[in-house]
Design an enzyme around this catalytic site. Structure first.
Site, PDB file in Angstrom:
ATOM      1  N   GLU A  44       0.831  -1.208   0.000  1.00  0.00           N
ATOM      2  CA  GLU A  44       0.000   0.000   0.000  1.00  0.00           C
ATOM      3  C   GLU A  44       0.867   1.261   0.000  1.00  0.00           C
ATOM      4  O   GLU A  44       0.543   2.259  -0.649  1.00  0.00           O
ATOM      5  CB  GLU A  44      -0.893   0.056   1.250  1.00  0.00           C
ATOM      6  CG  GLU A  44      -1.843  -1.109   1.422  1.00  0.00           C
ATOM      7  CD  GLU A  44      -1.233  -2.274   2.191  1.00  0.00           C
ATOM      8  OE1 GLU A  44      -0.050  -2.592   1.966  1.00  0.00           O
ATOM      9  OE2 GLU A  44      -1.938  -2.877   3.010  1.00  0.00           O
ATOM     10  N   CYS A  73       0.025   0.380   7.855  1.00  0.00           N
ATOM     11  CA  CYS A  73      -0.528   0.944   6.615  1.00  0.00           C
ATOM     12  C   CYS A  73      -1.907   1.579   6.825  1.00  0.00           C
ATOM     13  O   CYS A  73      -2.219   2.597   6.208  1.00  0.00           O
ATOM     14  CB  CYS A  73      -0.691  -0.145   5.562  1.00  0.00           C
ATOM     15  SG  CYS A  73       0.860  -0.896   5.081  1.00  0.00           S
ATOM     16  N   ALA A 119       9.124 -46.207  -7.088  1.00  0.00           N
ATOM     17  CA  ALA A 119      10.473 -46.760  -7.257  1.00  0.00           C
ATOM     18  C   ALA A 119      10.375 -48.248  -7.566  1.00  0.00           C
ATOM     19  O   ALA A 119       9.464 -48.923  -7.079  1.00  0.00           O
ATOM     20  CB  ALA A 119      11.291 -46.559  -5.986  1.00  0.00           C
ATOM     21  N   THR A 124      15.943 -41.205   1.188  1.00  0.00           N
ATOM     22  CA  THR A 124      16.117 -40.502  -0.087  1.00  0.00           C
ATOM     23  C   THR A 124      17.480 -39.815  -0.139  1.00  0.00           C
ATOM     24  O   THR A 124      18.165 -39.837  -1.158  1.00  0.00           O
ATOM     25  CB  THR A 124      14.992 -39.450  -0.267  1.00  0.00           C
ATOM     26  OG1 THR A 124      13.743 -40.131  -0.193  1.00  0.00           O
ATOM     27  CG2 THR A 124      15.101 -38.721  -1.585  1.00  0.00           C
ATOM     28  N   LEU A 150      18.576 -30.559  -3.470  1.00  0.00           N
ATOM     29  CA  LEU A 150      17.376 -29.857  -2.994  1.00  0.00           C
ATOM     30  C   LEU A 150      17.507 -28.343  -3.106  1.00  0.00           C
ATOM     31  O   LEU A 150      17.039 -27.599  -2.238  1.00  0.00           O
ATOM     32  CB  LEU A 150      17.006 -30.278  -1.560  1.00  0.00           C
ATOM     33  CG  LEU A 150      16.759 -31.772  -1.336  1.00  0.00           C
ATOM     34  CD1 LEU A 150      16.351 -32.036   0.113  1.00  0.00           C
ATOM     35  CD2 LEU A 150      15.677 -32.312  -2.279  1.00  0.00           C
TER      36      LEU A 150
HETATM   37  C1  AOF Z   1       0.119  -5.005   4.631  1.00  0.00           C
HETATM   38  N1  AOF Z   1       0.757  -4.850   3.451  1.00  0.00           N
HETATM   39  O1  AOF Z   1       2.332  -5.412   1.981  1.00  0.00           O
HETATM   40  C2  AOF Z   1       2.145  -6.704   3.934  1.00  0.00           C
HETATM   41  C3  AOF Z   1       1.424  -6.891   5.154  1.00  0.00           C
HETATM   42  O2  AOF Z   1       7.097  -6.522   9.867  1.00  0.00           O
HETATM   43  P1  AOF Z   1       6.195  -5.820   8.894  1.00  0.00           P
HETATM   44  O3  AOF Z   1       6.002  -4.371   9.229  1.00  0.00           O
HETATM   45  O4  AOF Z   1       6.629  -6.018   7.464  1.00  0.00           O
HETATM   46  O5  AOF Z   1       4.753  -6.470   9.058  1.00  0.00           O
HETATM   47  C4  AOF Z   1       4.545  -7.794   8.666  1.00  0.00           C
HETATM   48  C5  AOF Z   1       3.114  -8.147   8.874  1.00  0.00           C
HETATM   49  O6  AOF Z   1       2.286  -7.227   8.157  1.00  0.00           O
HETATM   50  C6  AOF Z   1       2.776  -9.526   8.338  1.00  0.00           C
HETATM   51  O7  AOF Z   1       2.905 -10.511   9.328  1.00  0.00           O
HETATM   52  C7  AOF Z   1       1.338  -9.343   7.888  1.00  0.00           C
HETATM   53  O8  AOF Z   1       0.434  -9.450   8.978  1.00  0.00           O
HETATM   54  C8  AOF Z   1       1.336  -7.914   7.391  1.00  0.00           C
HETATM   55  N2  AOF Z   1       1.751  -7.886   5.984  1.00  0.00           N
HETATM   56  N3  AOF Z   1       0.416  -6.040   5.431  1.00  0.00           N
HETATM   57  O9  AOF Z   1      -0.765  -4.189   4.986  1.00  0.00           O
HETATM   58  C9  AOF Z   1       1.765  -5.639   3.059  1.00  0.00           C
HETATM   59  N4  AOF Z   1       3.192  -7.509   3.597  1.00  0.00           N
HETATM   60 ZN    ZN Z   2       1.057  -2.805   6.087  1.00  0.00          ZN
END
Ligand code: AOF
Ligand code: ZN
Length: 394
Positions: A69, A101, A183, A217, A225
């Site tokens: 955002e 945000c 296998a 494996t 991997l």
């Molecule tokens: C959003 N927009 O693009 C993402 C969100 O440590 P931070 O500040 O990056 O926060 C991570 C948390 O924010 C993550 O666990 C999830 O709940 C949310 N991710 N939220 O509004 C974003 N990546």
């Molecule tokens: Zn956010």
């Protein structure tokens, strides 16, 4: 903030218009840019439109970097007057590695915010929506019955699983013959499927946070991997289930570091860059559920299993298999060959572990890719998204 359970039901019950659907699909497409890099964070994309025209777009690349955002808002100088904001995950309301945000969005005064799924992160869930609504902004949340919700859930299935169940989403990759064999009795198992299937499997590896295999494996095939054939800046963690610590330090999967899950007590030294976890269950095997919880605590969202019938069977018996990706080759190995799962037979067909068919894709060279999901796992996660918001706001 106190909201009734009815609030969440009402919040997710609105119908989605064709225009909203179009921009939510765009937000999901943007979010997919973070497929290989966003972990442990979710993949998030954001589109901002005014009068049907895009004025800002963004996607979250990696933990610690700006959220989707914020990037989209920068493109229109934080001026969201009369604008509609589309995002595949509820905007966050918490201070994480980056500032929240939702308050920034609210301050920029968009007309509407349209969200594909609530964020099941307990520190966020429902709070982002409440904050926006409290600021007088019209918020639409897509209902779980909508295909857009389901696509948004699929894109962040591992993140949702970790938040809701405290364990990663577990995907099992199997290459098998059309009689379900993996296998020959001699142990030979490589190259059952063709090249297209093998390359496709590298996409599965690239989006995974960890790849799990068993000692059988590892010793028979000595796999690396690692992700090859697909461009990615990040290699998944490698994890070896090795009950008796039989592995030798020269295994190729140890190069560059790995985790070994064992039922033995942890030795002082095993191999360079290799961490040994001691996770015995009551019968002296590796406690696979405990292992999943431990991986979840380390921020592992999606685990890909590439193992033989013993570990695959043990995971199935423990009810830990959430998804099966089967590459089926048009060959027959016959009765003496090994089958996919070394698991106890159910007493009746009705008691057998049962999966829902999600996708069938002919790969063009005779092989078929078939994806099965655990229905209960899907239902648990959908309910968990709603419950998390309800619990927070009740
Ligand atoms: C959003 N927009 O693009 C993402 C969100 O440590 P931070 O500040 O990056 O926060 C991570 C948390 O924010 C993550 O666990 C999830 O709940 C949310 N991710 N939220 O509004 C974003 N990546
Ligand atoms: Zn956010």
């Amino acid at each position: 903030m106190r909201l009734s359970n009815g609030w969440v039901r009402q919040a997710v019950s609105e119908a989605v218009s064709a225009v909203d659907r179009r921009w939510l699909v765009r937000a999901l497409t943007l979010a997919e840019n973070g497929l290989f890099t966003a972990t442990p964070n979710p993949r998030v994309g954001c589109v901002i439109c005014r009068s049907g025209r895009v004025i800002g777009e963004g996607w979250h690349r990696a933990a610690g970097e700006a959220h989707a955002e914020i990037i989209a808002m920068r493109q229109c100088d934080n001026n969201l007057r009369d604008a509609d904001v589309y995002v595949n995950l509820e905007p966050c309301a918490h201070e994480g590695r980056t500032p929240p945000c939702a308050p920034l969005l609210a301050a920029a005064r968009p007309a509407r915010v349209v969200i594909a799924t609530l964020d099941p992160n307990p520190t966020v869930s429902g709070k982002g929506v409440a904050l926006l609504r409290d600021a007088g902004i019209d918020v639409v949340v897509v209902p779980p019955s909508d295909i857009i919700f389901q696509q948004a859930l699929a894109l962040n299935i591992g993140f949702v699983s970790r938040m809701v169940r405290k364990r990663p989403w577990l995907q099992l990759k199997i290459a098998a013959t059309l009689d379900g064999k993996t296998a020959l009795s001699s142990g030979l198992s490589r190259w059952i499927s063709g090249e297209r299937a093998r390359i496709d499997a590298h996409y599965l590896r690239a989006r995974s946070c960890a790849i799990l295999t068993g000692i059988g494996t590892a010793q028979a095939d000595d796999p690396q991997l690692t992700v090859r054939h697909v461009h990615t800046p990040r290699q998944p963690q490698r994890i070896l289930v090795d009950r008796h610590l039989q592995a030798t330090s020269t295994l190729r999967l140890f190069a560059g570091g790995a985790i070994v899950a064992s039922a033995q007590s942890v030795p002082d030294f095993f191999a360079d860059g290799v961490e040994v976890l001691s996770l015995p269950d009551s019968s002296g095997r590796v406690d696979l559920l405990q292992l999943m919880c431990e991986l979840s605590a380390r921020g592992i969202n999606e685990v890909l299993v590439e193992a033989g019938r013993r570990l695959s069977g043990a995971l199935l018996a423990a009810g830990l298999v959430d998804e099966i990706v089967l590459y089926q080759a048009p060959r027959v190995f016959g009765d003496s060959a090994f089958s996919m799962f070394d698991a106890p037979a159910p007493s009746t067909p009705a008691e057998a572990p049962t999966f829902a068919l999600r996708q069938i894709e002919p790969l063009g060279d005779g092989d078929i890719k078939i994806i099965y999901d655990s229905l209960t796992a899907q239902q648990q996660l959908t309910a968990g998204i709603i419950d998390a918001a309800t619990a927070k706001n009740a």
